[in-house]
Design an enzyme around this catalytic site. Structure first.
Site, PDB file in Angstrom:
ATOM      1  CD  GLU A 238      42.298  32.031  39.092  1.00  0.00           C
ATOM      2  OE1 GLU A 238      41.968  31.146  38.253  1.00  0.00           O
ATOM      3  OE2 GLU A 238      41.957  32.000  40.287  1.00  0.00           O
TER       4      GLU A 238
ATOM      5  CG  HIS B 105      46.692  32.316  46.376  1.00  0.00           C
ATOM      6  ND1 HIS B 105      46.020  33.313  47.049  1.00  0.00           N
ATOM      7  CD2 HIS B 105      46.090  32.211  45.167  1.00  0.00           C
ATOM      8  CE1 HIS B 105      45.055  33.796  46.288  1.00  0.00           C
ATOM      9  NE2 HIS B 105      45.065  33.141  45.136  1.00  0.00           N
TER      10      HIS B 105
END
Length: 219
Positions: free
Chosen positions: A82, A9
């Site tokens: 994550e 990202h």
């Protein structure tokens, strides 16, 4: 053969100040949005068959920029999140050794089965995280055999894929830089991941940020 573009990202405000995000849902900042748009333009001439994103908004926002130019919708997969860092989440990297000295030392030792102090969420060991991520990546690779897909995720997810492709042990120190909005190319032949290209940020006109400064964290 499946071609996989594994993408981190764009930048967040917490990336910029080195605050640990984990499962906390932090959006892109203005620079991250710029990076995501530049990334999307760089990929506009590549025919993607699917775009699959972590369900955290920093990844979803990045994937959304790619999807718009590709004319595709984004599929969400929480397994691409994550790593969960338990009680470390929300802390500045610089503060963690002082607030959690014993847990920090264990973290830095890269014990594959060590857990974090509890917080709002229960943290994951390296082994748990690696298993979750690689299972998810291979699932999507098998679902799209012979196609090209983009998986938009996080720095830790990229590291898991790198280790798997390089057959690195879980306790080995990290030896690569992981850039925001970077393109990392892998292939899957039905048996194993292969790394084709790492850390492509040619589409950015300034260096993307590496969330973890290796010289400080020694991960």
């Amino acid at each position: 053969m499946t071609e996989i573009l594994l993408i981190r990202h764009g930048e967040t405000a917490w990336n910029a100040v080195r605050r640990l995000q984990g499962h906390l849902d932090i959006p892109l900042n203005a620079e991250g949005t710029r990076q995501a748009k530049a990334l999307a333009w760089a990929l506009q001439n590549e025919k993607l068959d699917a775009i699959i994103s972590s369900d955290l908004q920093r990844a979803m926002q990045t994937a959304g920029e790619i999807a718009r130019l590709q004319g595709l919708s984004t599929r969400l997969d929480p397994a691409l999140r994550e790593r969960c860092f338990g009680g470390f989440e929300g802390e500045l990297y610089s503060e963690i050794p002082h607030k959690f000295p014993e847990a920090y030392a264990i973290w830095q030792s890269r014990d594959p089965d060590a857990l974090f102090p509890p917080g709002e969420r229960v943290g994951e060991s390296i082994r748990q995280f690696q298993t979750r991520v690689i299972d998810a990546i291979l699932h999507h690779a098998r679902q799209h055999q012979g196609k090209k897909i983009a998986l938009v995720a996080h720095g830790g997810v990229l590291e898991c894929a790198y280790r798997a492709a390089k057959s690195l042990p879980l306790n080995a120190p990290r030896d690569v830089t992981i850039y925001n909005a970077s393109i990392n190319r892998f292939s899957f032949d039905g048996e194993a991941l292969q790394l084709l290209q790492w850390g492509d940020i040619a589409h950015l006109d300034a260096d993307a940020m590496d969330e973890i400064n290796q010289s400080q964290t020694k991960q």
